[in-house]
Design a protein around this motif. Structure first.
Motif, PDB file in Angstrom:
ATOM      1  N   CYS A  67     -27.051 -15.001   7.826  1.00 35.79           N
ATOM      2  CA  CYS A  67     -28.415 -14.491   7.971  1.00 35.79           C
ATOM      3  C   CYS A  67     -29.018 -14.453   6.565  1.00 35.79           C
ATOM      4  O   CYS A  67     -28.753 -13.550   5.788  1.00 35.79           O
ATOM      5  CB  CYS A  67     -28.420 -13.103   8.612  1.00 35.79           C
ATOM      6  SG  CYS A  67     -30.075 -12.527   8.988  1.00 35.79           S
ATOM      7  N   ARG A  68     -29.788 -15.469   6.246  1.00 37.24           N
ATOM      8  CA  ARG A  68     -30.345 -15.608   4.904  1.00 37.24           C
ATOM      9  C   ARG A  68     -31.519 -14.660   4.684  1.00 37.24           C
ATOM     10  O   ARG A  68     -32.281 -14.357   5.598  1.00 37.24           O
ATOM     11  CB  ARG A  68     -30.793 -17.046   4.684  1.00 37.24           C
ATOM     12  CG  ARG A  68     -29.679 -18.070   4.830  1.00 37.24           C
ATOM     13  CD  ARG A  68     -30.178 -19.490   4.597  1.00 37.24           C
ATOM     14  NE  ARG A  68     -31.539 -19.750   5.029  1.00 37.24           N
ATOM     15  CZ  ARG A  68     -31.869 -20.213   6.236  1.00 37.24           C
ATOM     16  NH1 ARG A  68     -30.940 -20.450   7.136  1.00 37.24           N
ATOM     17  NH2 ARG A  68     -33.135 -20.439   6.537  1.00 37.24           N
ATOM     18  N   ALA A  69     -31.681 -14.244   3.442  1.00 32.59           N
ATOM     19  CA  ALA A  69     -32.773 -13.342   3.083  1.00 32.59           C
ATOM     20  C   ALA A  69     -34.128 -13.977   3.354  1.00 32.59           C
ATOM     21  O   ALA A  69     -35.057 -13.299   3.808  1.00 32.59           O
ATOM     22  CB  ALA A  69     -32.656 -12.932   1.618  1.00 32.59           C
ATOM     23  N   ASP A  70     -34.260 -15.306   3.132  1.00 30.44           N
ATOM     24  CA  ASP A  70     -35.551 -15.951   3.362  1.00 30.44           C
ATOM     25  C   ASP A  70     -35.908 -15.973   4.850  1.00 30.44           C
ATOM     26  O   ASP A  70     -37.072 -15.868   5.219  1.00 30.44           O
ATOM     27  CB  ASP A  70     -35.603 -17.354   2.758  1.00 30.44           C
ATOM     28  CG  ASP A  70     -34.625 -18.330   3.379  1.00 30.44           C
ATOM     29  OD1 ASP A  70     -33.505 -17.926   3.746  1.00 30.44           O
ATOM     30  OD2 ASP A  70     -34.980 -19.521   3.497  1.00 30.44           O
ATOM     31  N   CYS A  84     -35.086 -13.611   7.000  1.00 32.10           N
ATOM     32  CA  CYS A  84     -35.543 -12.250   7.287  1.00 32.10           C
ATOM     33  C   CYS A  84     -36.945 -12.022   6.731  1.00 32.10           C
ATOM     34  O   CYS A  84     -37.778 -11.386   7.388  1.00 32.10           O
ATOM     35  CB  CYS A  84     -34.556 -11.236   6.721  1.00 32.10           C
ATOM     36  SG  CYS A  84     -32.951 -11.257   7.545  1.00 32.10           S
ATOM     37  N   ARG A  85     -37.218 -12.541   5.547  1.00 35.24           N
ATOM     38  CA  ARG A  85     -38.572 -12.416   4.979  1.00 35.24           C
ATOM     39  C   ARG A  85     -39.592 -13.135   5.858  1.00 35.24           C
ATOM     40  O   ARG A  85     -40.682 -12.619   6.110  1.00 35.24           O
ATOM     41  CB  ARG A  85     -38.624 -12.990   3.565  1.00 35.24           C
ATOM     42  CG  ARG A  85     -38.258 -12.015   2.479  1.00 35.24           C
ATOM     43  CD  ARG A  85     -38.634 -12.535   1.098  1.00 35.24           C
ATOM     44  NE  ARG A  85     -38.122 -13.875   0.820  1.00 35.24           N
ATOM     45  CZ  ARG A  85     -36.915 -14.152   0.355  1.00 35.24           C
ATOM     46  NH1 ARG A  85     -36.081 -13.183   0.097  1.00 35.24           N
ATOM     47  NH2 ARG A  85     -36.551 -15.400   0.127  1.00 35.24           N
ATOM     48  N   LYS A 117     -40.609  -4.978  10.703  1.00 29.65           N
ATOM     49  CA  LYS A 117     -39.200  -4.699  10.998  1.00 29.65           C
ATOM     50  C   LYS A 117     -39.135  -3.466  11.882  1.00 29.65           C
ATOM     51  O   LYS A 117     -39.877  -2.523  11.707  1.00 29.65           O
ATOM     52  CB  LYS A 117     -38.429  -4.473   9.702  1.00 29.65           C
ATOM     53  CG  LYS A 117     -36.941  -4.344   9.911  1.00 29.65           C
ATOM     54  CD  LYS A 117     -36.202  -5.111   8.837  1.00 29.65           C
ATOM     55  CE  LYS A 117     -34.714  -4.952   8.923  1.00 29.65           C
ATOM     56  NZ  LYS A 117     -34.085  -5.519  10.069  1.00 29.65           N
ATOM     57  N   LYS A 162     -30.595  -7.365  14.009  1.00 35.57           N
ATOM     58  CA  LYS A 162     -31.806  -7.177  13.207  1.00 35.57           C
ATOM     59  C   LYS A 162     -32.987  -7.463  14.125  1.00 35.57           C
ATOM     60  O   LYS A 162     -32.966  -8.424  14.884  1.00 35.57           O
ATOM     61  CB  LYS A 162     -31.816  -8.118  12.011  1.00 35.57           C
ATOM     62  CG  LYS A 162     -30.717  -7.826  11.000  1.00 35.57           C
ATOM     63  CD  LYS A 162     -30.885  -8.719   9.793  1.00 35.57           C
ATOM     64  CE  LYS A 162     -29.825  -8.453   8.767  1.00 35.57           C
ATOM     65  NZ  LYS A 162     -29.978  -7.186   8.086  1.00 35.57           N
TER      66      LYS A 162
END
Length: 161
Positions: free
Chosen positions: A43-46, A48-49, A57, A66
């Motif tokens: 699960c990459r930060a980008d 999620c962004r 969120k 998430k």
């Protein structure tokens, strides 16, 4: 799921091609359930962004889930197992189509090489036209367009489950 929500799963196109050799029109529920589509995808930060730019969120009942959006509205869920993606699930509120949300979803799917698996098992490319067409053919859309006619139709022709 509320009757006014339309469900999708995002699937990596490369996993679909490995499994089937080409992009099929449909994927059966048993094929969908049988495979780990996401493999070792983190699960990459980008990611999620990107989801956070579409929807705010929201709290989750599990650290392995998430969530963005609202329970009865537009929503994105990312299911994790040991930090790896196990599934990406989307609910679209068809009471009022949020075109910005859909365009953002299409952009994220396209950027990441994902396909959209509809609740009816149809596999769609990341295309606004194809997604809107699928939504307009759905029971969810028929319900919000004319609830009384939809309920009469259900009463006269119940679906086999």
């Amino acid at each position: 799921m509320a009757i006014w929500q339309y469900d999708l799963h995002c699937l990596p196109e490369d996993a679909v091609l490995r499994r089937f050799g080409a992009r099929p029109l449909t994927i059966s529920r048993s094929d969908f359930d049988a495979l780990n589509w996401w493999g070792d995808t983190s699960c990459r930060a980008d990611m999620c962004r990107d989801f956070g730019r579409l929807l705010s969120k929201s709290t989750s009942w599990s650290e392995d889930l998430k969530r963005w959006g609202e329970e009865d509205g537009n929503r994105i869920d990312v299911l994790l197992g040991l930090g790896k993606v196990e599934g990406i699930f989307v609910r679209i509120d068809v009471r009022v189509i949020a075109y910005g949300f859909l365009m953002g979803l299409i952009d994220i799917a396209s950027k990441n090489g994902w396909l959209l698996l509809t609740q009816d098992g149809f596999l769609l490319p990341a295309s606004m036209t194809r997604l809107l067409s699928a939504i307009q053919k759905s029971d969810s859309f028929r319900f919000v367009s004319d609830p009384e006619a939809f309920l009469r139709m259900l009463q006269n022709h119940p679906k086999d489950d």
